[in-house]
Design a protein around this motif. Structure first.
Motif, PDB file in Angstrom:
ATOM      1  N   ASP A  32    -121.232   6.378 -15.750  1.00 46.53           N
ATOM      2  CA  ASP A  32    -120.436   5.768 -14.679  1.00 46.53           C
ATOM      3  C   ASP A  32    -121.377   5.428 -13.528  1.00 46.53           C
ATOM      4  OD1 ASP A  32    -117.067   5.959 -14.173  1.00 46.53           O
ATOM      5  OD2 ASP A  32    -118.334   5.439 -12.452  1.00 46.53           O
ATOM      6  N   ASP A  51    -125.371   1.624 -13.965  1.00 44.95           N
ATOM      7  CA  ASP A  51    -124.550   0.440 -13.712  1.00 44.95           C
ATOM      8  C   ASP A  51    -124.488  -0.379 -15.002  1.00 44.95           C
ATOM      9  OD1 ASP A  51    -123.566  -2.055 -13.038  1.00 44.95           O
ATOM     10  OD2 ASP A  51    -124.688  -2.195 -11.157  1.00 44.95           O
ATOM     11  N   VAL A  78    -115.017   1.780 -21.692  1.00 50.17           N
ATOM     12  CA  VAL A  78    -113.890   1.913 -20.765  1.00 50.17           C
ATOM     13  C   VAL A  78    -114.173   1.257 -19.412  1.00 50.17           C
ATOM     14  CG1 VAL A  78    -112.288   3.519 -19.643  1.00 50.17           C
ATOM     15  CG2 VAL A  78    -113.318   4.145 -21.829  1.00 50.17           C
ATOM     16  N   TYR A 148    -110.250 -11.412 -13.673  1.00 51.40           N
ATOM     17  CA  TYR A 148    -109.986 -10.187 -14.443  1.00 51.40           C
ATOM     18  C   TYR A 148    -109.367 -10.551 -15.801  1.00 51.40           C
ATOM     19  CZ  TYR A 148    -108.199  -5.512 -15.572  1.00 51.40           C
ATOM     20  OH  TYR A 148    -107.928  -4.313 -16.193  1.00 51.40           O
ATOM     21  N   THR A 183    -103.859   5.041 -12.300  1.00 49.80           N
ATOM     22  CA  THR A 183    -105.249   5.431 -12.014  1.00 49.80           C
ATOM     23  C   THR A 183    -105.620   4.843 -10.645  1.00 49.80           C
ATOM     24  OG1 THR A 183    -106.306   3.441 -12.879  1.00 49.80           O
ATOM     25  CG2 THR A 183    -105.884   5.193 -14.479  1.00 49.80           C
TER      26      THR A 183
HETATM   27  N1  NAD Z   1    -105.134   1.238 -14.834  1.00 54.54           N
HETATM   28  C1  NAD Z   1    -104.568   0.261 -15.505  1.00 54.54           C
HETATM   29  O1  NAD Z   1    -103.389  -0.047 -15.310  1.00 54.54           O
HETATM   30  C2  NAD Z   1    -105.338  -0.521 -16.531  1.00 54.54           C
HETATM   31  C3  NAD Z   1    -104.636  -1.458 -17.285  1.00 54.54           C
HETATM   32  C4  NAD Z   1    -105.317  -2.186 -18.226  1.00 54.54           C
HETATM   33  C5  NAD Z   1    -106.657  -1.989 -18.425  1.00 54.54           C
HETATM   34  N2  NAD Z   1    -107.338  -1.077 -17.681  1.00 54.54           N
HETATM   35  C6  NAD Z   1    -108.758  -0.924 -17.921  1.00 54.54           C
HETATM   36  O2  NAD Z   1    -109.063   0.422 -18.172  1.00 54.54           O
HETATM   37  C7  NAD Z   1    -110.410   0.670 -17.803  1.00 54.54           C
HETATM   38  C8  NAD Z   1    -110.490   1.936 -16.950  1.00 54.54           C
HETATM   39  O3  NAD Z   1    -109.812   1.710 -15.744  1.00 54.54           O
HETATM   40  P1  NAD Z   1    -109.064   2.851 -14.922  1.00 54.54           P
HETATM   41  O4  NAD Z   1    -107.682   2.421 -14.790  1.00 54.54           O
HETATM   42  O5  NAD Z   1    -109.381   4.177 -15.470  1.00 54.54           O
HETATM   43  O6  NAD Z   1    -109.729   2.615 -13.484  1.00 54.54           O
HETATM   44  P2  NAD Z   1    -110.750   3.504 -12.657  1.00 54.54           P
HETATM   45  O7  NAD Z   1    -111.109   2.654 -11.492  1.00 54.54           O
HETATM   46  O8  NAD Z   1    -110.176   4.850 -12.430  1.00 54.54           O
HETATM   47  O9  NAD Z   1    -111.996   3.664 -13.642  1.00 54.54           O
HETATM   48  C9  NAD Z   1    -112.985   2.694 -13.831  1.00 54.54           C
HETATM   49  C10 NAD Z   1    -114.321   3.404 -13.833  1.00 54.54           C
HETATM   50  O10 NAD Z   1    -115.343   2.445 -14.117  1.00 54.54           O
HETATM   51  C11 NAD Z   1    -116.440   2.737 -13.269  1.00 54.54           C
HETATM   52  N3  NAD Z   1    -117.290   1.576 -13.060  1.00 54.54           N
HETATM   53  C12 NAD Z   1    -117.035   0.494 -12.266  1.00 54.54           C
HETATM   54  N4  NAD Z   1    -118.072  -0.334 -12.258  1.00 54.54           N
HETATM   55  C13 NAD Z   1    -119.015   0.222 -13.073  1.00 54.54           C
HETATM   56  C14 NAD Z   1    -120.313  -0.171 -13.442  1.00 54.54           C
HETATM   57  N5  NAD Z   1    -120.868  -1.315 -12.976  1.00 54.54           N
HETATM   58  N6  NAD Z   1    -121.017   0.615 -14.263  1.00 54.54           N
HETATM   59  C15 NAD Z   1    -120.485   1.791 -14.723  1.00 54.54           C
HETATM   60  N7  NAD Z   1    -119.247   2.206 -14.393  1.00 54.54           N
HETATM   61  C16 NAD Z   1    -118.532   1.430 -13.573  1.00 54.54           C
HETATM   62  C17 NAD Z   1    -115.798   3.184 -11.969  1.00 54.54           C
HETATM   63  O11 NAD Z   1    -116.710   3.897 -11.152  1.00 54.54           O
HETATM   64  C18 NAD Z   1    -114.638   4.015 -12.473  1.00 54.54           C
HETATM   65  O12 NAD Z   1    -114.985   5.384 -12.594  1.00 54.54           O
HETATM   66  C19 NAD Z   1    -110.916  -0.583 -17.102  1.00 54.54           C
HETATM   67  O13 NAD Z   1    -111.680  -1.370 -18.006  1.00 54.54           O
HETATM   68  C20 NAD Z   1    -109.636  -1.296 -16.761  1.00 54.54           C
HETATM   69  O14 NAD Z   1    -109.826  -2.682 -16.667  1.00 54.54           O
HETATM   70  C21 NAD Z   1    -106.704  -0.327 -16.736  1.00 54.54           C
END
Ligand code: NAD
Length: 244
Positions: A32, A51, A78, A148, A183
């Motif tokens: 992360d 990153d 993820v 997105y 989240t």
């Molecule tokens: N929450 C929702 O409703 C939802 C719906 C559909 C898809 N998603 C997808 O699920 C995945 C996880 O999202 P989440 O809801 O847990 O959100 P979140 O923001 O809690 O988690 C995302 C994580 O990715 C990390 N991250 C961001 N940029 C990064 C980088 N450049 N390098 C490494 N890590 C990085 C962040 O620090 C964070 O810990 C994402 O791909 C998101 O698009 C989420």
């Protein structure tokens, strides 16, 4: 002991994915951009800060896992970001497009390529499994965050391409498509989604949880479904069902 790599490990969904893999006896290397994990995890867990959009981070992550465990069995992609500002499609900036695409799509693509090349070298017939987290936004238009939506449609094509290319090596590649999951990513729009859910947007009338997603990831990643590849599971409370 199987070794799993998980990106976005410090986030809501990534953390839950790490937890379920660890509970099932796997070694997990989580990546992360966050300085540290939000809470301790039980079991064989290693944290790598990097990153996803940077080539040196992706390489460092894979090298760390290979040095420590000699092979990678599972990759769960993820990590992902929403645009910093929701902007109408008619005024979306190139900067915002690049920011989102570089992490969600390009980062996921090239990490998958790197890990796939390592998995191909694994001994045995069960070489590995890859699971991508895309989104309902990959096929649902939201005109105030087009970058997105495009980035997640790209992730779905990454699933199809790698499923096709890696089948001959015994590596499966599948996808989980989350709906509305509680989240940090959805915190800012909580009221909007509370209202939509209350008013019947979803057949299953509640928010999804990170654990709902992690269970589907585990089913696909564990090797329990060896003849399934290029498949996508909607974990969305039925959002995808066309209704009258
Ligand atoms: N929450 C929702 O409703 C939802 C719906 C559909 C898809 N998603 C997808 O699920 C995945 C996880 O999202 P989440 O809801 O847990 O959100 P979140 O923001 O809690 O988690 C995302 C994580 O990715 C990390 N991250 C961001 N940029 C990064 C980088 N450049 N390098 C490494 N890590 C990085 C962040 O620090 C964070 O810990 C994402 O791909 C998101 O698009 C989420």
């Amino acid at each position: 002991m199987k070794t799993a790599l998980v990106t976005g490990a410090a986030g809501g969904i990534g953390f839950a994915v790490c937890e379920i893999l660890l509970k099932n006896g796997m070694a997990v290397v989580g990546m992360d951009i966050a300085p540290e994990m939000p809470r301790a995890l039980p079991g064989e867990f290693t944290y790598y800060r990097g990153d996803l959009s940077k080539s040196e981070s992706r390489k460092g992550f894979v090298e760390l896992a290979l040095e420590k465990y000699k092979r990678i069995d599972i990759l769960v992609n993820v990590a992902g970001v929403a645009p910093k500002v929701r902007n109408d499609l008619l005024s979306m900036s190139e900067e915002s497009f690049d920011f989102v695409m570089n992490i969600n799509t390009k980062g996921t693509l090239f990490l998958t390529q790197e890990v796939a090349n390592a998995m191909i070298k694994n001994d045995g017939s069960e070489k590995g499994s890859i699971v991508n987290i895309s989104s309902m936004s990959g096929y649902t238009s939201s005109t105030n965050r087009g970058e997105y939506c495009i980035s997640k449609a790209g992730v779905s094509m990454i699933t199809a391409l790698f499923a096709d290319r890696l089948a001959e090596y015994g590596i499966t590649v599948n996808e989980v498509r989350p709906g509305i999951i509680a989240t940090a990513m959805t915190e800012k729009v909580k009221e909007k989604y509370d209202n939509l859910i209350e008013n019947g947007l979803l057949p299953i009338k509640r928010w999804g949880t990170p654990s709902d997603i992690a269970k589907a990831v585990y089913a696909l990643a564990s090797g329990a479904l060896p003849y399934v590849t290029g498949q996508s599971i909607d974990v969305d409370g039925g959002f995808h069902i066309r209704r009258l």
